[in-house]
Design a protein around this motif. Structure first.
Motif, PDB file in Angstrom:
ATOM      1  N   SER A  83       0.827  -1.208   0.000  1.00 23.65           N
ATOM      2  CA  SER A  83       0.000   0.000   0.000  1.00 23.65           C
ATOM      3  C   SER A  83       0.861   1.257   0.000  1.00 23.65           C
ATOM      4  O   SER A  83       0.594   2.208  -0.735  1.00 23.65           O
ATOM      5  CB  SER A  83      -0.934  -0.006   1.208  1.00 23.65           C
ATOM      6  OG  SER A  83      -1.747  -1.164   1.225  1.00 23.65           O
TER       7      SER A  83
ATOM      8  N   SER B 154      -6.023   3.788  -5.361  1.00 29.56           N
ATOM      9  CA  SER B 154      -5.484   4.252  -4.079  1.00 29.56           C
ATOM     10  C   SER B 154      -6.608   4.522  -3.083  1.00 29.56           C
ATOM     11  O   SER B 154      -6.459   4.253  -1.880  1.00 29.56           O
ATOM     12  CB  SER B 154      -4.659   5.526  -4.289  1.00 29.56           C
ATOM     13  OG  SER B 154      -3.563   5.279  -5.146  1.00 29.56           O
TER      14      SER B 154
ATOM     15  N   ILE C  94      -7.655   1.157  -1.684  1.00 23.59           N
ATOM     16  CA  ILE C  94      -6.645   0.634  -0.758  1.00 23.59           C
ATOM     17  C   ILE C  94      -6.727   1.340   0.583  1.00 23.59           C
ATOM     18  O   ILE C  94      -6.692   0.711   1.652  1.00 23.59           O
ATOM     19  CB  ILE C  94      -5.233   0.774  -1.372  1.00 23.59           C
ATOM     20  CG1 ILE C  94      -5.088  -0.156  -2.579  1.00 23.59           C
ATOM     21  CG2 ILE C  94      -4.161   0.461  -0.343  1.00 23.59           C
ATOM     22  CD1 ILE C  94      -3.782   0.011  -3.309  1.00 23.59           C
TER      23      ILE C  94
ATOM     24  N   ALA D 126      -7.638  -0.214   4.320  1.00 20.67           N
ATOM     25  CA  ALA D 126      -6.765  -0.042   5.480  1.00 20.67           C
ATOM     26  C   ALA D 126      -7.479   0.674   6.616  1.00 20.67           C
ATOM     27  O   ALA D 126      -7.305   0.324   7.801  1.00 20.67           O
ATOM     28  CB  ALA D 126      -5.519   0.737   5.067  1.00 20.67           C
TER      29      ALA D 126
END
Length: 212
Positions: free
Chosen positions: A118, A169, A172, A176
Motif C-alpha cells: 500500500s 489508491s 486501498i 486499510a
C-alpha cells in the motif's frame, strides 16, 4: 590520403553503438515484449474469465497499457516507457508476495506485505509518477520540443492512467482504514491483481469484498 581515410574510419566508428549500448537495448526489447505479451493476454483472457465489478476499469487499464507500450516503442520513447513500467512493477512484486503469504497461511507476513504494498503503491503512483513522469512528459517536453500530434495521445493515455491510480489508491486506503477501525488483522485472498484485481477481505471471519 591515408590520414583522410583514417579520419573517416575513426569518424565512422564513433557512430557505432558500444557493446554496453547494444546489451541495454536488447534488455529493454525483451522487457518491452514481456510486458506487452502480458497485457495482451490479459485483454483477451478477461473476456473468458469470471466477470467482476471492476471489469470495465481493468479493461481500460489493459487497453491503456497496451497502447502506451506499443506507442512508446514505435516512437522511440523507450526510456520514459521503461521508467513507467518499472514504476508500476515495483508495487506489483509486493502484492505477489502478499498473495503467496496468504496462500501459505503466514498471516503476519501477509499483513506486512500488504501494508508495504500500500505504501509503495501510493508513493510511486500518486507521488513519483505525477511529480516526475507526468511533469516531464507534459510540461518539460512542451518547453523543449513543443506539442506534436502524438504528444497529445501519449499524455492523454498517461492522464487516464493516473485517474485509475487515484481510484485504486482510494480503495486501498478504505480497506486499510476499515481494518484499523476494527483493530483486526486483515486476511485477504487476492485472486489476481493483473487479471481481475479482486480482493476478498475477511474481517472477523466475515467476507468483505472490494474491487481494486
Amino acid at each position: 590520403v591515408r590520414k583522410i581515410q583514417r579520419w573517416f574510419r575513426c569518424r565512422r566508428n564513433q557512430d557505432k553503438p558500444s557493446i554496453l549500448t547494444k546489451f541495454c537495448e536488447s534488455i529493454l526489447y525483451f522487457y518491452y515484449m514481456m510486458e506487452l505479451s502480458l497485457y495482451l493476454s490479459l485483454v483477451f483472457s478477461q473476456f473468458i474469465d469470471i466477470k467482476r465489478k471492476d471489469f470495465l476499469i481493468m479493461f481500460i487499464h489493459h487497453f491503456i497499457a497496451v497502447g502506451l507500450i506499443s506507442f512508446s516503442y514505435i516512437n522511440n520513447m523507450v526510456r520514459v516507457g521503461s521508467l513507467i513500467l518499472c514504476l508500476h512493477d515495483a508495487s506489483d512484486v509486493l502484492l505477489e508476495v502478499a498473495k503467496l503469504a496468504n496462500y501459505a497461511k503466514y498471516q503476519q507476513l501477509c499483513d506486512a506485505a500488504f501494508i508495504l504494498f500500500s505504501v509503495v503503491f501510493i508513493v510511486t503512483r500518486l507521488g513519483i509518477f505525477p511529480i516526475w513522469i507526468l511533469n516531464t512528459t507534459l510540461f518539460e517536453s512542451w518547453e523543449i520540443i513543443g506539442p506534436y500530434q502524438s504528444w497529445w495521445l501519449f499524455n492523454g493515455l498517461l492522464l487516464l492512467l493516473q485517474v485509475l491510480h487515484i481510484i485504486w489508491s482510494y480503495f486501498i486506503l478504505r480497506i486499510a482504514s476499515k481494518a484499523l477501525e476494527q483493530g483486526k488483522s486483515i486476511r485477504y485472498n487476492v485472486t489476481s491483481y493483473k487479471s481481475s484485481s479482486h480482493y476478498a477481505i475477511i474481517m472477523n471471519n466475515t467476507p468483505y469484498h472490494k474491487e481494486l
